[in-house]
Design a protein around this motif. Structure first.
Motif, PDB file in Angstrom:
ATOM      1  N   SER A 137      -1.388   0.306   6.758  1.00  0.00           N
ATOM      2  CA  SER A 137      -1.690  -1.086   6.413  1.00  0.00           C
ATOM      3  C   SER A 137      -0.808  -1.521   5.259  1.00  0.00           C
ATOM      4  O   SER A 137      -0.081  -0.709   4.680  1.00  0.00           O
ATOM      5  N   ASP A 138      -0.870  -2.820   4.940  1.00  0.00           N
ATOM      6  CA  ASP A 138      -0.013  -3.331   3.868  1.00  0.00           C
ATOM      7  C   ASP A 138      -0.597  -3.089   2.479  1.00  0.00           C
ATOM      8  O   ASP A 138       0.069  -3.333   1.473  1.00  0.00           O
ATOM      9  N   ALA A 155       4.081  -2.059   7.140  1.00  0.00           N
ATOM     10  CA  ALA A 155       2.897  -1.850   7.980  1.00  0.00           C
ATOM     11  C   ALA A 155       3.222  -2.095   9.447  1.00  0.00           C
ATOM     12  O   ALA A 155       2.757  -1.359  10.333  1.00  0.00           O
TER      13      ALA A 155
END
Length: 311
Positions: free
Chosen positions: A120-121, A113
């Motif tokens: 995003s993660d 990320a």
């Protein structure tokens, strides 16, 4: 007197042994040609071709079979065996990529990320590392396959350059294809913009099924769902290699049939886990239906043309 009789007997014997003239030989051929017309000839072509290609791969090839296997080399049985084994090993490698990504620590998803590889993660309920692994598998399965068997898969060129095929250039364009064949630009559009993205969403649905926000990731349905899905990807690469790479129409027709069956099985198994995931596989099923019908149509057209040529 004796010499005259001997000469007469020799003349009679020579006339009896002399082969029939062109007209006498043409009549049986015309009768045989009429019997071979229509669907009977096409069914006979199908039977004879597969017997020669699979059941008796070491025998000589007729002109029809030579057209179906224009580049020569290995027999269809050898080609299919190699392609099937390669697909099994490639499917195992694809699953291994997912297992390796799943075994990474949570920091790997945060790093992905931060590198802006993904937004995003966690995406669609999956860690970024796992999501990235599935992107590699779905969009680049042919690269994994090339690492397995040490050769460049024709599938890569089919996605990036759909108007070109490996090997002899112009081979595919020279084939007798039906009028309903989609134009060339439709192929990359369907694969890259429709089929692959919907497959990715379907896999994400299956992998995140049963996992709520904030919960630890549930165990993946490795068998049979993901195993069948990875096998279908590998069989698709094998079909590209056989049909476009080795330019074998008959072997390609059989390979795409197996590939199509694995795809339908994957869609059904996905639907058992998540109904939406099963629906997301429908575009790919429809597109491979077109591809399979096109391959078989080329096969039968090539057979029909060969039968009429022999007539």
């Amino acid at each position: 007197m004796l010499m005259q009789r001997v000469a007469f007997l020799l003349a009679v014997a020579h006339a009896a042994a002399r082969p029939a003239g062109p007209k006498a030989r043409a009549l049986p051929r015309q009768q045989a040609a009429q019997r071979r017309k229509g669907w009977t000839a096409k069914l006979k072509f199908l039977r004879d071709d597969w017997q020669e290609a699979v059941l008796r791969p070491r025998g000589g090839a007729s002109s029809t079979q030579a057209a179906l296997r224009p580049r020569g080399g290995a027999s269809s049985l050898t080609t299919l065996t190699h392609a099937a084994l390669g697909a099994v090993f490639e499917a195992g490698a694809l699953l291994g990529v997912v297992k390796a990504a799943r075994a990474l620590p949570p920091g790997a998803s945060s790093a992905i990320a931060k590198l802006k590889i993904l937004p995003s993660d966690t995406i669609k309920g999956l860690p970024a590392a796992e999501w990235f692994a599935w992107c590699v598998i779905i969009f680049g399965s042919s690269a994994v396959g090339s690492a397995v068997d040490g050769s460049l898969r024709a599938a890569t060129n089919q996605i990036l350059m759909p108007t070109r095929v490996a090997g002899e250039q112009g081979w595919y364009a020279s084939l007798d294809k039906p009028r309903w064949e989609p134009p060339g630009f439709v192929f990359p559009v369907m694969w890259l913009l429709v089929s692959k993205p919907t497959q990715l969403l379907a896999v994400a649905k299956v992998c995140s099924s049963g996992t709520s926000e904030g919960e630890e990731a549930a165990a993946l349905p490795w068998v049979p769902q993901l195993a069948a899905y990875c096998l279908h990807l590998a069989l698709g690469d094998a079909w590209n290699k056989v049909f476009f790479g080795q330019q074998k129409v008959a072997a390609g027709a059989l390979m795409i049939t197996v590939f199509y069956g694995a795809l339908l099985a994957s869609a059904y198994l996905f639907a058992q886990v998540d109904a939406t995931a099963g629906l997301l596989m429908v575009p790919t099923c429809l597109w491979v239906t077109v591809a399979a019908a096109l391959n078989w149509s080329i096969y039968f057209r090539l057979g029909g043309a060969a039968s009429s040529d022999s007539d």
